[in-house]
Scaffold this active site. Structure first.
Site, short mmCIF file in Angstrom:
data_model
loop_
_atom_site.label_atom_id
_atom_site.label_comp_id
_atom_site.label_asym_id
_atom_site.label_seq_id
_atom_site.Cartn_x
_atom_site.Cartn_y
_atom_site.Cartn_z
N ARG A 1 0.81 -1.23 0.00
CA ARG A 1 0.00 0.00 0.00
C ARG A 1 0.85 1.27 0.00
NH1 ARG A 1 -5.61 -0.91 1.53
NH2 ARG A 1 -6.08 -2.55 0.05
N ARG B 1 -3.42 6.39 0.10
CA ARG B 1 -3.88 7.61 0.76
C ARG B 1 -2.87 8.28 1.68
NH1 ARG B 1 -9.74 5.26 2.07
NH2 ARG B 1 -8.29 3.70 2.85
N ARG C 1 -6.34 11.49 -7.37
CA ARG C 1 -7.54 10.66 -7.28
C ARG C 1 -8.82 11.46 -7.07
NH1 ARG C 1 -8.47 5.98 -5.13
NH2 ARG C 1 -10.57 6.68 -5.60
N ASP D 1 -6.15 -3.31 -7.84
CA ASP D 1 -6.79 -3.90 -6.67
C ASP D 1 -7.05 -5.37 -6.96
OD1 ASP D 1 -8.10 -2.93 -3.96
OD2 ASP D 1 -9.34 -4.52 -4.77
N TYR E 1 -14.69 -12.19 -0.40
CA TYR E 1 -15.46 -11.02 -0.85
C TYR E 1 -16.67 -11.45 -1.69
CZ TYR E 1 -11.84 -7.85 0.82
OH TYR E 1 -10.99 -7.16 1.62
O1 CP3 Z 1 0.41 0.22 -3.00
C1 CP3 Z 1 -0.13 -0.90 -3.16
O2 CP3 Z 1 -0.04 -1.82 -2.34
C2 CP3 Z 1 -0.80 -1.16 -4.50
C3 CP3 Z 1 -2.14 -1.11 -4.57
C4 CP3 Z 1 -3.09 -2.07 -3.88
C5 CP3 Z 1 -4.40 -1.66 -3.61
N1 CP3 Z 1 -5.12 -2.73 -3.19
C6 CP3 Z 1 -4.89 -0.28 -3.83
C7 CP3 Z 1 -6.05 0.18 -3.06
C8 CP3 Z 1 -2.99 -3.42 -3.54
C9 CP3 Z 1 -1.80 -4.33 -3.60
C10 CP3 Z 1 -4.29 -3.82 -3.09
C11 CP3 Z 1 -4.64 -5.18 -2.71
C12 CP3 Z 1 -5.83 -5.41 -1.90
N2 CP3 Z 1 -7.06 -4.87 -2.05
C13 CP3 Z 1 -5.88 -6.36 -0.87
C14 CP3 Z 1 -4.74 -7.22 -0.44
C15 CP3 Z 1 -3.79 -6.44 0.38
C16 CP3 Z 1 -4.17 -6.28 1.81
O3 CP3 Z 1 -4.42 -5.13 2.21
O4 CP3 Z 1 -4.23 -7.28 2.51
C17 CP3 Z 1 -7.19 -6.34 -0.35
C18 CP3 Z 1 -7.71 -7.18 0.79
C19 CP3 Z 1 -7.93 -5.40 -1.12
C20 CP3 Z 1 -9.37 -5.04 -0.96
C21 CP3 Z 1 -9.50 -3.60 -0.66
N3 CP3 Z 1 -9.41 -2.61 -1.63
C22 CP3 Z 1 -9.66 -2.96 0.60
C23 CP3 Z 1 -9.81 -3.67 1.91
C24 CP3 Z 1 -9.65 -1.57 0.37
C25 CP3 Z 1 -9.70 -0.45 1.40
C26 CP3 Z 1 -11.02 0.23 1.48
C27 CP3 Z 1 -10.88 1.58 2.14
O5 CP3 Z 1 -11.26 2.58 1.49
O6 CP3 Z 1 -10.40 1.65 3.27
C28 CP3 Z 1 -9.50 -1.37 -1.01
C29 CP3 Z 1 -9.42 -0.08 -1.70
C30 CP3 Z 1 -8.04 0.28 -2.11
N4 CP3 Z 1 -7.19 -0.51 -2.81
C31 CP3 Z 1 -7.44 1.54 -1.91
C32 CP3 Z 1 -6.18 1.47 -2.51
C33 CP3 Z 1 -5.16 2.57 -2.63
C34 CP3 Z 1 -8.05 2.74 -1.20
C35 CP3 Z 1 -8.95 3.41 -2.18
C36 CP3 Z 1 -8.91 4.90 -2.09
O7 CP3 Z 1 -7.83 5.50 -2.09
O8 CP3 Z 1 -10.01 5.49 -2.14
#
Ligand code: CP3
Length: 386
Positions: free
Chosen positions: A49, A53, A62, A98, A176
């Site tokens: 991540r 954010r 974004r 994602d 999911y």
């Molecule tokens: O920098 C990185 O790691 C690359 C990008 C990345 C994202 N998601 C971007 C993202 C990666 C590798 C993921 C994988 C992901 N997505 C996982 C596995 C990693 C982990 O955390 O265990 C999982 C479980 C997800 C599912 C998911 N997508 C969640 C739980 C969330 C968070 C929701 C929230 O808003 O709190 C997302 C959204 C997400 N994926 C964001 C990002 C940058 C946030 C979206 C935003 O900025 O509005």
């Protein structure tokens, strides 16, 4: 050495000539050297991540763009993937996407809700739902692969920094899909796994096919490493993981096994709360095992298969602590890694928390780099013919 009658796999057979692992831009990168247990000038470091954010420049680009829309817009993906590399000087870029992107790409009605996570309109709980999960083909993710190519082109922004492609592992994706959204206890998922094993295996097999295909497409398009996120696997006892999940993780990793062998593409397998699962997870064959912050790396080394590297494992919450605490904890992780005797990729034990101060992350990168060279298997003195 290849067996007598088998021709050696030639590098040019699998990847295009302008791939960073073929033209040599990333072959000697610390990430790849450490993943193979070789000596490094410094421990490689990147953060799960890291694109997200915690960065003001991320929040700026974004603004007004939905998460999934941004994942299918190549210029945005390129910019966001590059941001943390530019700012922190990390040793790897993680592709901005994602885990649900390939599912959206094959037509599932799902969204990523801010502050919540992936939400699925029609949860999958029967054979008809499973049948809707068709295989992923390149056309489905064309804009995504365009972004990979732009990032890893010889004149692209990453230059010699390896790009890590990724996918969600079958259990984490299935959770999911079955729950319809994020879940604390994964109750419906477990009920389906234990109550309808044939349906479970059919679902997990399709997800493994999609995950494996997506990993392979990203490597062919320019990624130099891959990570399979089995984030929620820690919810399962080891015996259930082994019987119901491991075969499908193996299928997903096997989809890029030839690229790992012929080109040294490291496969990283990661999950949260997986201390009790490390041995069985490691038997899936990943070159590197991601370790969350609960298990010291030298303890993890006793659980993962011989020769596998370790990735981790600073507690993401420590990033919020005073500077002296951060520095001491980073040093502790490095010391545990040295004791482990394994190749080590420094990372957090899970993703960067959105409220993290990015300047602390930059200081962590500087500290890890300043700690200097680490020996590897290539330094082991030749024991001679005896
Ligand atoms: O920098 C990185 O790691 C690359 C990008 C990345 C994202 N998601 C971007 C993202 C990666 C590798 C993921 C994988 C992901 N997505 C996982 C596995 C990693 C982990 O955390 O265990 C999982 C479980 C997800 C599912 C998911 N997508 C969640 C739980 C969330 C968070 C929701 C929230 O808003 O709190 C997302 C959204 C997400 N994926 C964001 C990002 C940058 C946030 C979206 C935003 O900025 O509005």
């Amino acid at each position: 050495m290849p067996a007598m009658n088998q021709p050696a796999i030639r590098v040019a057979d699998l990847l295009p000539p302008d791939h960073p692992l073929v033209d040599g831009r990333t072959t000697e990168a610390p990430l790849l050297r450490a993943a193979a247990g070789r000596s490094v000038p410094h421990t490689p470091v990147w953060f799960m991540r890291q694109a997200g954010r915690s960065l003001p420049e991320y929040r700026r680009v974004r603004e007004g763009v939905a998460m999934l829309e941004s994942c299918f817009t190549p210029e945005l993906v390129v910019e966001i993937t590059h941001q943390p590399v530019r700012r922190h000087g990390v040793d790897a870029a993680i592709f901005f996407s994602d885990i649900v992107v390939p599912l959206r790409a094959i037509g599932l009605d799902l969204d990523i809700v801010p502050g919540v996570g992936p939400v699925v309109a029609e949860p999958i709980r029967d054979a008809a739902g499973v049948a809707a999960l068709r295989p992923l083909v390149e056309d489905d993710v064309a804009p995504v692969l365009t972004a990979v190519r732009m990032l890893t082109a010889a004149d692209g922004p990453l230059v010699g920094t390896p790009l890590i492609g990724f996918a969600g592992a079958p259990f984490t994706l299935a959770s999911y899909l079955i729950e319809g959204g994020p879940s604390r206890d994964h109750a419906r998922t477990k009920a389906l796994m234990y109550g309808e094993p044939a349906l479970w295996h059919a679902l997990a097999d399709r997800l493994a096919g999609i995950a494996g295909a997506f990993l392979r497409m990203q490597v062919l398009a320019g990624a130099s490493a891959v990570q399979l996120f089995d984030s929620w696997a820690g919810a399962l006892p080891a015996a259930d993981y082994e019987a119901l999940v491991l075969p499908h993780v193996r299928t997903a990793l096997d989809a890029v096994a030839d690229l790992a062998t012929a080109h040294g593409v490291p496969r990283i397998l990661f999950g949260v709360g997986t201390g009790e699962l490390l041995a069985t997870m490691s038997s899936a064959g990943s070159e590197v095992m991601g370790v969350d912050f609960r298990v010291p790396l030298d303890v993890a080394a006793g659980r993962v298969r011989p020769g596998a590297g370790l990735q981790g494992n600073l507690d993401p919450a420590v990033v919020m602590a005073p500077p002296a605490v951060v520095a001491a904890r980073v040093e502790a992780v490095l010391a545990q890694a040295r004791r482990s005797g394994r190749g080590h990729v420094f990372n957090l034990g899970h993703g960067v928390l959105p409220d993290s101060d990015p300047e602390v992350l930059t200081r962590i990168v500087e500290q890890v780099h300043a700690a200097g060279p680490v020996p590897g298997v290539d330094d082991t003195p030749d024991p001679g013919p005896w």
